[in-house]
Motif scaffolding. Structure first.
Motif, PDB file in Angstrom:
ATOM      1  N   PRO A  49       4.605  39.114  75.122  1.00  0.00           N
ATOM      2  CA  PRO A  49       5.043  39.560  73.796  1.00  0.00           C
ATOM      3  C   PRO A  49       4.883  38.447  72.770  1.00  0.00           C
ATOM      4  CG  PRO A  49       6.718  40.029  75.460  1.00  0.00           C
ATOM      5  CD  PRO A  49       5.722  39.120  76.094  1.00  0.00           C
ATOM      6  N   LYS A  50       4.649  38.829  71.548  1.00  0.00           N
ATOM      7  CA  LYS A  50       4.488  37.833  70.482  1.00  0.00           C
ATOM      8  C   LYS A  50       5.722  36.952  70.371  1.00  0.00           C
ATOM      9  CE  LYS A  50       3.371  37.482  65.551  1.00  0.00           C
ATOM     10  NZ  LYS A  50       3.064  38.263  64.327  1.00  0.00           N
ATOM     11  N   GLY A  51       6.904  37.556  70.598  1.00  0.00           N
ATOM     12  CA  GLY A  51       8.140  36.778  70.505  1.00  0.00           C
ATOM     13  C   GLY A  51       8.201  35.636  71.495  1.00  0.00           C
ATOM     14  N   LEU A  52       7.558  35.786  72.644  1.00  0.00           N
ATOM     15  CA  LEU A  52       7.577  34.720  73.634  1.00  0.00           C
ATOM     16  C   LEU A  52       6.738  33.529  73.181  1.00  0.00           C
ATOM     17  CD1 LEU A  52       8.876  34.151  76.374  1.00  0.00           C
ATOM     18  CD2 LEU A  52       6.751  34.918  77.461  1.00  0.00           C
ATOM     19  N   VAL A  53       5.683  33.807  72.428  1.00  0.00           N
ATOM     20  CA  VAL A  53       4.894  32.711  71.858  1.00  0.00           C
ATOM     21  C   VAL A  53       5.780  31.876  70.943  1.00  0.00           C
ATOM     22  CG1 VAL A  53       2.913  32.097  70.421  1.00  0.00           C
ATOM     23  CG2 VAL A  53       2.753  34.048  71.991  1.00  0.00           C
ATOM     24  N   PHE A  54       6.580  32.552  70.095  1.00  0.00           N
ATOM     25  CA  PHE A  54       7.462  31.824  69.182  1.00  0.00           C
ATOM     26  C   PHE A  54       8.603  31.124  69.926  1.00  0.00           C
ATOM     27  CE2 PHE A  54       5.657  34.936  66.115  1.00  0.00           C
ATOM     28  CZ  PHE A  54       5.102  34.012  65.252  1.00  0.00           C
ATOM     29  N   HIS A  55       8.955  31.640  71.084  1.00  0.00           N
ATOM     30  CA  HIS A  55       9.988  30.978  71.893  1.00  0.00           C
ATOM     31  C   HIS A  55       9.526  29.583  72.307  1.00  0.00           C
ATOM     32  CE1 HIS A  55      12.928  30.155  74.979  1.00  0.00           C
ATOM     33  NE2 HIS A  55      11.997  30.180  75.929  1.00  0.00           N
ATOM     34  N   TYR A  56       8.285  29.469  72.738  1.00  0.00           N
ATOM     35  CA  TYR A  56       7.748  28.183  73.168  1.00  0.00           C
ATOM     36  C   TYR A  56       7.219  27.361  72.000  1.00  0.00           C
ATOM     37  CZ  TYR A  56       7.941  29.939  77.960  1.00  0.00           C
ATOM     38  OH  TYR A  56       8.362  30.441  79.161  1.00  0.00           O
ATOM     39  N   PHE A  57       6.660  28.028  71.009  1.00  0.00           N
ATOM     40  CA  PHE A  57       5.997  27.349  69.896  1.00  0.00           C
ATOM     41  C   PHE A  57       6.480  27.985  68.590  1.00  0.00           C
ATOM     42  CE2 PHE A  57       3.157  27.693  73.577  1.00  0.00           C
ATOM     43  CZ  PHE A  57       3.020  26.352  73.906  1.00  0.00           C
ATOM     44  N   PRO A  58       7.536  27.439  67.984  1.00  0.00           N
ATOM     45  CA  PRO A  58       8.125  28.044  66.780  1.00  0.00           C
ATOM     46  C   PRO A  58       7.136  28.249  65.638  1.00  0.00           C
ATOM     47  CG  PRO A  58       9.585  26.380  67.690  1.00  0.00           C
ATOM     48  CD  PRO A  58       8.290  26.276  68.458  1.00  0.00           C
ATOM     49  N   ARG A  59       6.124  27.378  65.536  1.00  0.00           N
ATOM     50  CA  ARG A  59       5.082  27.523  64.518  1.00  0.00           C
ATOM     51  C   ARG A  59       3.726  27.547  65.216  1.00  0.00           C
ATOM     52  NH1 ARG A  59       5.559  22.178  61.490  1.00  0.00           N
ATOM     53  NH2 ARG A  59       5.619  21.553  63.690  1.00  0.00           N
ATOM     54  N   LYS A  60       2.768  28.202  64.595  1.00  0.00           N
ATOM     55  CA  LYS A  60       1.443  28.251  65.220  1.00  0.00           C
ATOM     56  C   LYS A  60       0.851  26.860  65.374  1.00  0.00           C
ATOM     57  CE  LYS A  60      -2.478  29.781  63.348  1.00  0.00           C
ATOM     58  NZ  LYS A  60      -3.576  30.629  62.836  1.00  0.00           N
ATOM     59  N   ILE A  61       1.135  25.975  64.418  1.00  0.00           N
ATOM     60  CA  ILE A  61       0.593  24.624  64.507  1.00  0.00           C
ATOM     61  C   ILE A  61       1.107  23.913  65.754  1.00  0.00           C
ATOM     62  CG2 ILE A  61       2.444  23.617  63.107  1.00  0.00           C
ATOM     63  CD1 ILE A  61      -1.254  22.537  63.218  1.00  0.00           C
ATOM     64  N   ASP A  62       2.292  24.302  66.245  1.00  0.00           N
ATOM     65  CA  ASP A  62       2.828  23.691  67.461  1.00  0.00           C
ATOM     66  C   ASP A  62       1.965  24.006  68.680  1.00  0.00           C
ATOM     67  OD1 ASP A  62       5.030  22.549  66.138  1.00  0.00           O
ATOM     68  OD2 ASP A  62       6.135  24.433  66.257  1.00  0.00           O
ATOM     69  N   VAL A  63       1.284  25.147  68.652  1.00  0.00           N
ATOM     70  CA  VAL A  63       0.367  25.484  69.743  1.00  0.00           C
ATOM     71  C   VAL A  63      -0.798  24.499  69.745  1.00  0.00           C
ATOM     72  CG1 VAL A  63      -1.095  27.269  70.761  1.00  0.00           C
ATOM     73  CG2 VAL A  63       0.989  27.926  69.540  1.00  0.00           C
ATOM     74  N   LEU A  64      -1.366  24.261  68.576  1.00  0.00           N
ATOM     75  CA  LEU A  64      -2.499  23.325  68.477  1.00  0.00           C
ATOM     76  C   LEU A  64      -2.076  21.919  68.870  1.00  0.00           C
ATOM     77  CD1 LEU A  64      -5.432  22.759  67.655  1.00  0.00           C
ATOM     78  CD2 LEU A  64      -4.616  22.415  65.313  1.00  0.00           C
ATOM     79  N   ILE A  65      -0.915  21.485  68.386  1.00  0.00           N
ATOM     80  CA  ILE A  65      -0.435  20.143  68.707  1.00  0.00           C
ATOM     81  C   ILE A  65      -0.246  19.987  70.215  1.00  0.00           C
ATOM     82  CG2 ILE A  65       1.539  18.580  68.485  1.00  0.00           C
ATOM     83  CD1 ILE A  65       1.867  19.663  65.617  1.00  0.00           C
ATOM     84  N   SER A  66       0.310  21.004  70.850  1.00  0.00           N
ATOM     85  CA  SER A  66       0.526  20.952  72.300  1.00  0.00           C
ATOM     86  C   SER A  66      -0.798  20.900  73.048  1.00  0.00           C
ATOM     87  CB  SER A  66       1.354  22.152  72.756  1.00  0.00           C
ATOM     88  OG  SER A  66       2.656  22.101  72.223  1.00  0.00           O
ATOM     89  N   LEU A  67      -1.770  21.669  72.591  1.00  0.00           N
ATOM     90  CA  LEU A  67      -3.086  21.634  73.228  1.00  0.00           C
ATOM     91  C   LEU A  67      -3.688  20.237  73.157  1.00  0.00           C
ATOM     92  CD1 LEU A  67      -4.772  24.961  72.053  1.00  0.00           C
ATOM     93  CD2 LEU A  67      -4.174  24.341  74.401  1.00  0.00           C
ATOM     94  N   VAL A  68      -3.634  19.640  71.986  1.00  0.00           N
ATOM     95  CA  VAL A  68      -4.219  18.309  71.807  1.00  0.00           C
ATOM     96  C   VAL A  68      -3.464  17.276  72.634  1.00  0.00           C
ATOM     97  CG1 VAL A  68      -4.634  16.462  70.132  1.00  0.00           C
ATOM     98  CG2 VAL A  68      -5.164  18.828  69.539  1.00  0.00           C
ATOM     99  N   ASP A  69      -2.135  17.347  72.610  1.00  0.00           N
ATOM    100  CA  ASP A  69      -1.326  16.364  73.331  1.00  0.00           C
ATOM    101  C   ASP A  69      -1.480  16.486  74.847  1.00  0.00           C
ATOM    102  OD1 ASP A  69      -0.387  15.298  71.004  1.00  0.00           O
ATOM    103  OD2 ASP A  69       1.553  16.309  71.064  1.00  0.00           O
TER     104      ASP A  69
END
Length: 203
Positions: A57-77
């Protein structure tokens, strides 16, 4: 109306025992984001598409990554590593063999990342600070290794620091060009040929 976090928790409760663990879900989200960001770019990828491809669910994405940029930052890190190891430099630098030293460095680029993550790094460097910082570290590490290799490979190489720095920076630029432009256009510059040019210029 439930918040994204409440939605995610409710989904987790209702599906407990039927879906992979939370860690698996987070991994699937990052896997999906890596594929989509590499293909269409960060800006063109909506969070809903990440959730759809990840099967959550889309809500689960926000659970782990409150902002979309947090997804990119996590990928890079988490999925790109600039290798900074003194021990590898010894294998790359051989006294009297400047061409070989640079060629070995080209084959052992100090970046550990999938082809998709490499595309993301170069695609998003202009717009996102975390990506730009990782590329800056990579560039600095290539220059450091190339300069070290040339200092050992060239007779009296330590005597002209300015020329060595320029040569190392030039070689780093070629390698990073290969990683970015070549992936997009297929245009290829032979690093061995560039190594020969640099070594000849320094003699």
């Amino acid at each position: 109306m439930d918040s994204p976090l409440q939605t995610a928790k409710a989904w987790s409760r209702s599906r407990r025992g039927k879906q992979p663990s939370d860690g698996d879900a987070r991994t699937r989200i990052l896997d999906a984001a890596e594929e989509l960001f590499a293909g269409g770019g960060y800006e063109a990828t909506p969070t809903a598409r990440i959730a759809e491809l990840a099967g959550v669910p889309k809500g689960l994405v926000f659970h782990y990554f409150p902002r979309k940029i947090d997804v990119l930052i996590s990928l890079v890190d988490e999925r790109t590593v600039v290798v900074e190891e003194e021990v590898e430099e010894e294998a790359e630098a051989v006294p009297g063999d400047a061409v070989g030293a640079l060629s070995r460095l080209a084959r052992r680029l100090p970046l550990r990342a999938s082809p998709a993550m490499r595309r993301i790094l170069f695609r998003e460097a202009d717009t996102h600070l975390s990506v730009r910082e990782r590329l800056s570290r990579l560039n600095a590490e290539i220059i450091r290794r190339a300069r070290f290799a040339l200092e050992l490979a060239l007779p009296g190489g330590r005597g002209d620091a300015a020329r060595l720095e320029a040569a190392a920076a030039t070689f780093a630029a070629v390698l990073l060009y290969q990683e970015s432009i070549c992936l997009l256009t297929g245009h290829h510059i032979d690093p061995d040929a560039v190594a020969e040019l640099i070594a000849h210029a320094l003699h």
